[in-house]
Design a protein around this motif. Structure first.
Motif, mmCIF file in Angstrom:
data_model
loop_
_atom_site.group_PDB
_atom_site.id
_atom_site.type_symbol
_atom_site.label_atom_id
_atom_site.label_comp_id
_atom_site.label_asym_id
_atom_site.label_seq_id
_atom_site.Cartn_x
_atom_site.Cartn_y
_atom_site.Cartn_z
ATOM 1 N N ILE A 121 0.775 7.821 3.401
ATOM 2 C CA ILE A 121 2.316 7.409 2.918
ATOM 3 C C ILE A 121 2.082 7.057 1.217
ATOM 4 N N ASN A 122 3.373 7.286 0.557
ATOM 5 C CA ASN A 122 3.567 6.643 -1.006
ATOM 6 C C ASN A 122 4.285 5.572 -0.728
ATOM 7 N N GLU A 123 4.698 5.159 -2.015
ATOM 8 C CA GLU A 123 5.374 3.939 -2.323
ATOM 9 C C GLU A 123 6.904 3.999 -1.811
ATOM 10 N N THR A 124 7.375 5.181 -1.680
ATOM 11 C CA THR A 124 8.609 5.606 -1.078
ATOM 12 C C THR A 124 8.923 5.313 0.365
ATOM 13 N N GLU A 125 7.915 5.424 1.050
ATOM 14 C CA GLU A 125 7.768 5.486 2.490
ATOM 15 C C GLU A 125 7.376 4.450 3.134
ATOM 16 N N ILE A 126 7.430 3.176 2.491
ATOM 17 C CA ILE A 126 6.930 2.089 3.092
ATOM 18 C C ILE A 126 7.894 1.323 3.862
ATOM 19 N N SER A 127 7.424 0.998 4.965
ATOM 20 C CA SER A 127 8.365 0.204 5.967
ATOM 21 C C SER A 127 8.433 -1.241 5.497
ATOM 22 N N PRO A 128 9.627 -2.123 5.792
ATOM 23 C CA PRO A 128 9.660 -3.552 5.613
ATOM 24 C C PRO A 128 8.247 -4.354 6.105
ATOM 25 N N SER A 129 7.663 -3.877 7.298
ATOM 26 C CA SER A 129 6.641 -4.610 7.589
ATOM 27 C C SER A 129 5.153 -4.534 6.755
ATOM 28 N N GLN A 130 5.146 -2.965 6.438
ATOM 29 C CA GLN A 130 4.052 -2.494 5.554
ATOM 30 C C GLN A 130 4.269 -3.116 3.915
ATOM 31 N N SER A 131 5.370 -3.377 3.760
ATOM 32 C CA SER A 131 5.731 -3.795 2.424
ATOM 33 C C SER A 131 5.185 -5.280 2.126
ATOM 34 N N LYS A 132 5.490 -5.968 3.189
ATOM 35 C CA LYS A 132 4.875 -7.622 3.291
ATOM 36 C C LYS A 132 3.231 -7.603 3.286
ATOM 37 N N PHE A 133 2.656 -6.818 4.035
ATOM 38 C CA PHE A 133 1.155 -6.324 3.986
ATOM 39 C C PHE A 133 0.895 -6.089 2.658
ATOM 40 N N ILE A 134 1.429 -5.081 1.984
ATOM 41 C CA ILE A 134 0.933 -4.418 0.898
ATOM 42 C C ILE A 134 1.123 -5.684 -0.281
ATOM 43 N N SER A 135 2.044 -6.145 -0.270
ATOM 44 C CA SER A 135 2.215 -7.529 -1.362
ATOM 45 C C SER A 135 1.337 -8.464 -1.047
ATOM 46 N N GLU A 136 0.775 -8.793 -0.180
ATOM 47 C CA GLU A 136 0.197 -9.857 0.162
ATOM 48 C C GLU A 136 -1.409 -9.204 -0.225
ATOM 49 N N TYR A 137 -1.645 -8.050 0.226
ATOM 50 C CA TYR A 137 -2.980 -7.384 -0.271
ATOM 51 C C TYR A 137 -3.117 -7.143 -1.641
ATOM 52 N N PHE A 138 -1.986 -6.852 -2.458
ATOM 53 C CA PHE A 138 -1.950 -6.671 -3.823
ATOM 54 C C PHE A 138 -2.334 -7.891 -4.558
ATOM 55 N N VAL A 139 -1.578 -9.170 -4.262
ATOM 56 C CA VAL A 139 -1.991 -10.279 -4.717
ATOM 57 C C VAL A 139 -3.389 -10.907 -4.354
ATOM 58 N N ARG A 140 -3.784 -10.793 -3.236
ATOM 59 C CA ARG A 140 -4.977 -11.245 -2.974
ATOM 60 C C ARG A 140 -6.168 -10.343 -3.738
ATOM 61 N N TYR A 141 -6.208 -9.086 -3.396
ATOM 62 C CA TYR A 141 -7.219 -8.241 -4.010
ATOM 63 C C TYR A 141 -7.278 -7.423 -5.103
ATOM 64 N N LEU A 213 -4.301 3.545 -3.360
ATOM 65 C CA LEU A 213 -4.354 2.357 -4.315
ATOM 66 C C LEU A 213 -3.169 2.861 -5.217
ATOM 67 N N ASP A 214 -3.263 3.896 -5.766
ATOM 68 C CA ASP A 214 -2.341 4.195 -7.007
ATOM 69 C C ASP A 214 -0.895 3.850 -6.463
ATOM 70 N N ASP A 215 -0.491 4.334 -5.256
ATOM 71 C CA ASP A 215 0.949 3.914 -4.823
ATOM 72 C C ASP A 215 1.078 2.596 -4.217
ATOM 73 N N LEU A 216 0.041 1.947 -4.015
ATOM 74 C CA LEU A 216 0.292 0.508 -3.709
ATOM 75 C C LEU A 216 0.553 -0.164 -4.904
ATOM 76 N N ILE A 217 0.144 0.106 -6.164
ATOM 77 C CA ILE A 217 0.272 -0.296 -7.440
ATOM 78 C C ILE A 217 1.597 -0.170 -7.660
ATOM 79 N N ARG A 218 1.920 1.323 -7.678
ATOM 80 C CA ARG A 218 3.319 1.919 -7.951
ATOM 81 C C ARG A 218 4.320 0.673 -7.418
ATOM 82 N N HIS A 219 4.216 0.318 -5.969
ATOM 83 C CA HIS A 219 5.041 -0.278 -5.201
ATOM 84 C C HIS A 219 5.176 -1.840 -5.700
#
Length: 698
Positions: A121-141, A213-219
């Protein structure tokens, strides 16, 4: 003028251009990615290999052609009738077409993955629960590892690394923001290489999700740039490839290790040769980047898709789905050669051949470990071209030195793209007081040889290894290669001569058994081909069989054409570059050539000559390229053991019978698969069964 034009046309009819032939090889890799019979994750891996190959091609070959253009030369005499400028244009258009095809293939694979409940999936297809996981992953790693550079108003543009991918960020600033004067501002985000490019998200039911990872950063762009006020923000991928030629320092006060180390560091500032960008980027942002980086029309400017550095697909996560990967096969033992007992005792009785990855590379490790411990062993000499990242070979050599053996290592510091790794190992071995040799000035040492001297009954007895591939336990799982273990004292004596040449290289040694570049290989092969021509004319059995990675030397091709015109039947299995054009009446009608691209990388070099019924077989480290024949130290070794000779001949026939993964070289040069009415034969799979059957018979 007319004469020159005719010569160039003749060259195009006589030889296929090396660079275009290489691009055809990479097209065969792309065919594997497009093969719907392959497991899906393996198809992604082939997309990664395709991309990685292309990166290296631009760093080396495209860069070389570009230098010819900049020097004001045409290069037609050795570019197969193309001018360098014309060739750059053909290469660029070919790559654009291949890149477009690779994107189509990727889209097809992703569609099939969705049917397997795997969603990229890309940054436009992220669900709310996935968004929470991604935000935490981004900050931590991600955030701690990320490099972000504001480039809108800097005077000096940053030096972009050619092994990295970047997100070019464009911000259209709000009127309320007074940080920048310009309406448009720009930043670069370097995609971290320390984090897996593919992030697995939590499963939802039976569905598995992966985000690049590119799309995670875009998000998370708002998180990164929240100190600025902007109306819109967008990010598009760009990538630069630089000339990888090493410029060796001539400072006599520096050690060779220091010179190569400095040269490798300077490579990061090499001239750009390729710029790939997301074709959806707006023209203003693209022109800004081109101007800032000094990219001009002699560079290859390639519009691409949303993602670059697709070589990362080689490491796409396995997702716990073995059904979407190649079936694992365990490497087999060599019949009659146990890893439990002494290898030296067995090799003293007869020669043994290892064919990796069908058979286990552990025999090479065991050989060196036994040599390190054996009180009778007095010395070990070995050539090193590419080592595994964590090398048991290097550990065994250090172990041998600690046990009082004389250890000599010829290490090639200029092995392309492995310079840093080899420098690291050279320094490690040097710190253990192991004797290092850094080769011969003007020559790369590419041969794969090892020699052990053992004191038996007060007499020195030598044991040797000669291989077509590197002493590298990692690539031995992926590359097919032959390794000969021998105690033939005549051959081992000549291996020792090769090591003597490394140390006293103004003395050219003479050999009765080995064929050694740069002094003898070309002439020896010419003589062997001439013998086949004479035998054909005399009505005696004749024929030539070659297995190679590459064939590009025009003089050698002409010699093979000569043999063909004399009626000598020639069969060639060439994995990569093939500048010879087979099947042309009056030139090459007696030559057939195929290429096999499959699960493993075909890597052995074989020279087989019918020789009036007394077949000569050689395994070699050398391809039939000018550099291998004239500018490298290479070793070709005759096979004297009748059982091993027969094994290699049977192996060649298995490869030649392939009608699943074999492509035919022809005038059309269209990578057509070989198809016939015979039962399907996939040679790499049949080869494994061949060795499995040998074990059952024994």
């Amino acid at each position: 003028m007319t004469g020159k034009t005719d010569t160039n046309k003749n060259n195009r009819n006589r030889y296929y251009n090396r660079e275009l032939s290489w691009l055809q090889f990479n097209a065969r890799v792309l065919q594997e990615a497009n093969d719907e019979k392959l497991p899906l994750i393996e198809r992604l891996r082939f997309l990664g290999i395709f991309s990685n190959n292309l990166d290296e091609f631009f760093k080396v070959r495209y860069a070389t052609i570009k230098r010819i253009v900049e020097a004001g030369k045409t290069g037609k005499s050795f570019l197969g009738g193309y001018s360098a400028k014309e060739l750059l244009e053909v290469i660029t258009q070919t790559v654009i077409d291949q890149q477009a095809q690779s994107l189509e293939i990727l889209s097809k694979i992703q569609t099939k993955l969705r049917k397997e409940n795997i969603f990229i999936i890309n940054e436009t297809e992220i669900s709310p629960s996935q968004s929470k996981f991604i935000s935490e992953y981004f900050v931590r790693y991600v955030s701690p590892a990320m490099m972000t550079i504001m480039i809108g108003e800097v005077d000096e543009f940053p030096n972009l690394r050619d092994d990295a991918a970047y997100l070019a960020v464009t911000m259209v600033m709000s009127k309320e923001d007074d940080t920048f004067e310009a309406k448009h501002n720009y930043a670069l985000i370097e995609i971290p290489r320390t984090i897996n490019r593919f992030v697995e998200l939590p499963k939802e039911g039976d569905n598995q999700y992966v985000i690049i990872l590119d799309d995670l950063i875009r998000h998370c762009l708002n998180n990164i740039f929240n100190i600025f006020k902007y109306e819109t923000i967008s990010a598009h991928m760009i990538k630069i490839t630089r000339d990888a030629e090493l410029d060796i320092d001539s400072d006599l006060s520096r050690s060779f290790i220091e010179k190569i180390s400095k040269s490798v560091k300077n490579r990061s500032a090499g001239d750009p040769v390729r710029f790939v960008y997301d074709k959806s980027i707006d023209k203003k942002s693209l022109q800004f980047l081109l101007d800032k980086m000094g990219i001009d029309k002699t560079d290859s400017i390639i519009p691409g898709g949303r993602y670059h550095n697709r070589r990362d697909y080689m490491n796409f996560p396995r997702l716990g789905r073995p059904d979407l990967q190649y079936e694992k096969t365990e490497p087999l033992p060599i019949p009659g050669l146990s890893l439990q007992g002494s290898l030296f005792d067995k090799i003293a009785e007869k020669d043994y051949l290892l064919h990796a990855p069908y058979q286990t590379f552990m025999y090479v490790i065991k050989f060196l470990r036994e040599a390190a411990l054996d009180p009778k062993v007095k010395s070990i000499k070995i050539t090193i071209y590419r080592l595994a990242e964590v090398s048991h070979i290097a550990s065994s050599l250090i172990n041998a030195k600690k046990n009082g053996k004389d250890v000599t290592v010829q290490i090639e510091l200029q092995a392309r793209f492995d310079e840093e790794a080899n420098i690291k190992y050279a320094e490690l071995l040097q710190s253990e007081d192991i004797k290092l040799i850094f080769g011969v000035k003007g020559l790369k040492v590419h041969c794969k040889t090892c020699l052990v001297e053992r004191l038996e009954n007060n007499k020195t007895v030598r044991y040797g290894i000669l291989s077509t591939g590197n002493f590298n336990e990692s690539t031995a799982k992926l590359y097919t290669d032959y390794t000969l273990f021998t105690a033939n004292q005549k051959i081992c004596k000549e291996i020792n001569k090769v090591f003597d040449f490394f140390e006293v290289n103004y003395q050219v040694k003479k050999y009765r058994h080995l064929i050694v570049s740069p002094h003898y290989t070309r002439k020896a092969l010419y003589n062997l081909i001439d013998t086949e021509i004479k035998n054909k004319k005399a009505g005696l059995p004749s024929g030539i069989k070659l297995k190679l990675n590459s064939l590009s030397d025009y003089a050698m091709i002409d010699k093979l054409y000569e043999a063909s015109r004399a009626g000598v039947k020639i069969k060639m299995i060439v994995r990569g570059i093939c500048c010879l054009i087979p099947g042309v009446k009056g030139m090459s009608e007696n030559i057939e050539a195929i290429s096999i691209v499959g699960k493993y990388l075909e890597h052995p070099r074989l020279f087989i000559f019918e020789n009036a019924g007394d077949t000569k077989v050689y395994i070699s480290s050398a391809d039939l390229m000018g550099r291998n024949l004239d500018n490298r130290v290479e070793v070709s070794c005759p096979i004297y053991d009748p059982d091993i000779k027969n094994e290699i001949l049977e192996n060649f026939e298995i490869g030649w019978s392939d009608n699943v993964k074999a492509r035919v070289f022809s005038v059309k040069n269209d990578n057509a698969y070989r198809r016939n009415d015979n039962p399907p034969i996939r040679s790499q799979f049949k080869m494994y069964n061949y060795y499995l059957n040998k074990l059952e018979v024994n």
